[in-house]
Motif scaffolding. Structure first.
Motif, PDB file in Angstrom:
ATOM      1  N   VAL A   1      12.078  13.884   3.220  1.00 54.37           N
ATOM      2  CA  VAL A   1      11.324  14.923   3.927  1.00 54.37           C
ATOM      3  C   VAL A   1       9.881  14.461   4.126  1.00 54.37           C
ATOM      4  O   VAL A   1       9.313  14.577   5.219  1.00 54.37           O
ATOM      5  N   TYR A   2       9.289  13.912   3.083  1.00 63.45           N
ATOM      6  CA  TYR A   2       7.900  13.453   3.161  1.00 63.45           C
ATOM      7  C   TYR A   2       7.750  12.304   4.165  1.00 63.45           C
ATOM      8  O   TYR A   2       6.790  12.262   4.940  1.00 63.45           O
ATOM      9  N   ASN A   3       8.701  11.374   4.158  1.00 63.16           N
ATOM     10  CA  ASN A   3       8.643  10.243   5.094  1.00 63.16           C
ATOM     11  C   ASN A   3       8.745  10.721   6.542  1.00 63.16           C
ATOM     12  O   ASN A   3       8.069  10.189   7.427  1.00 63.16           O
TER      13      ASN A   3
ATOM     14  N   ALA B   1      12.605  13.769  -6.487  1.00 58.68           N
ATOM     15  CA  ALA B   1      12.223  12.573  -5.729  1.00 58.68           C
ATOM     16  C   ALA B   1      13.288  12.228  -4.690  1.00 58.68           C
ATOM     17  O   ALA B   1      12.959  11.896  -3.550  1.00 58.68           O
ATOM     18  N   GLN B   2      14.550  12.319  -5.063  1.00 58.31           N
ATOM     19  CA  GLN B   2      15.628  12.005  -4.124  1.00 58.31           C
ATOM     20  C   GLN B   2      15.631  12.943  -2.931  1.00 58.31           C
ATOM     21  O   GLN B   2      15.960  12.542  -1.819  1.00 58.31           O
TER      22      GLN B   2
ATOM     23  N   THR C   1       5.379  12.243   7.351  1.00 56.07           N
ATOM     24  CA  THR C   1       4.375  11.192   7.519  1.00 56.07           C
ATOM     25  C   THR C   1       4.519  10.503   8.870  1.00 56.07           C
ATOM     26  O   THR C   1       3.518  10.232   9.547  1.00 56.07           O
ATOM     27  N   GLN C   2       5.746  10.224   9.271  1.00 58.91           N
ATOM     28  CA  GLN C   2       5.971   9.552  10.553  1.00 58.91           C
ATOM     29  C   GLN C   2       5.513  10.437  11.719  1.00 58.91           C
ATOM     30  O   GLN C   2       4.860   9.964  12.649  1.00 58.91           O
ATOM     31  N   LYS C   3       5.819  11.706  11.654  1.00 60.63           N
ATOM     32  CA  LYS C   3       5.397  12.627  12.716  1.00 60.63           C
ATOM     33  C   LYS C   3       3.878  12.764  12.748  1.00 60.63           C
ATOM     34  O   LYS C   3       3.271  12.814  13.818  1.00 60.63           O
TER      35      LYS C   3
ATOM     36  N   LEU D   1       0.834  -1.192   0.000  1.00 54.45           N
ATOM     37  CA  LEU D   1       0.000   0.000   0.000  1.00 54.45           C
ATOM     38  C   LEU D   1       0.874   1.249   0.000  1.00 54.45           C
ATOM     39  O   LEU D   1       0.608   2.204  -0.730  1.00 54.45           O
ATOM     40  N   GLU D   2       1.929   1.238   0.806  1.00 59.38           N
ATOM     41  CA  GLU D   2       2.853   2.371   0.835  1.00 59.38           C
ATOM     42  C   GLU D   2       3.523   2.557  -0.523  1.00 59.38           C
ATOM     43  O   GLU D   2       3.675   3.687  -0.991  1.00 59.38           O
TER      44      GLU D   2
END
Length: 159
Positions: free
Chosen positions: A59-61, A53-54, A64-66, A34-35
């Protein structure tokens, strides 16, 4: 090339949706499908270049975790039986929930600025739209697999 990418994206989405419907999916298994589908979906929707993307995904991950941590903390405060709590406990839970919602808004503002350092403002706008759309699509597919009931069997979500 674009047709091939879209076909692969669709296959990833179709493979991932049954995983979202299963409870207790292993983190390294179907949930990661799903991820991966979300990564492919967002990459296409915001038209990330390889260089972007690199720089974007770490940054996005982190974002998302926070955000997941804040959402987990909010879920812990929810209760289906407020009659079992004292007035002080209810007030404390609501106060904490509001503080967590404010933290989520602050987090989004912080990462809005960080995303602009990697993406164009148009891509940032598309990111927020694409995230909501991906979630809606997955919830709809899960609901369809369950015979029309949204996850949890209750009323649908407006978001």
């Amino acid at each position: 090339m674009n047709y091939l990418f879209r076909t692969l994206l669709l296959l990833c989405l179709l493979a991932a949706v049954p995983a979202a419907a299963q409870k207790g999916a292993r983190p390294g298994g179907r949930l990661s499908q799903l991820e991966n589908a979300k990564i492919a979906y967002l990459t296409e929707k915001i038209a990330l270049t390889q260089d972007q993307a690199q720089r974007f995904w770490p940054v996005y991950n982190e974002f998302t975790q926070k955000r997941r941590d804040l959402n987990r903390r909010m879920r812990l405060l929810r209760t289906d039986e407020p009659d079992g709590l004292s007035d002080a406990q209810i007030k404390d839970n609501l106060t904490q929930a509001l503080a967590l919602r404010q933290q989520e808004v602050n987090l989004e503002k912080e990462y809005f600025d960080k995303f602009q350092k990697v993406l164009t403002i148009r891509q940032v706008g598309k990111l927020f739209v694409a995230e909501r759309q991906f979630t809606r699509d997955v919830l709809k597919r899960v609901a369809d697999r369950r015979g029309g009931l949204p996850p949890g069997g209750g009323p649908g979500l407006d978001d």
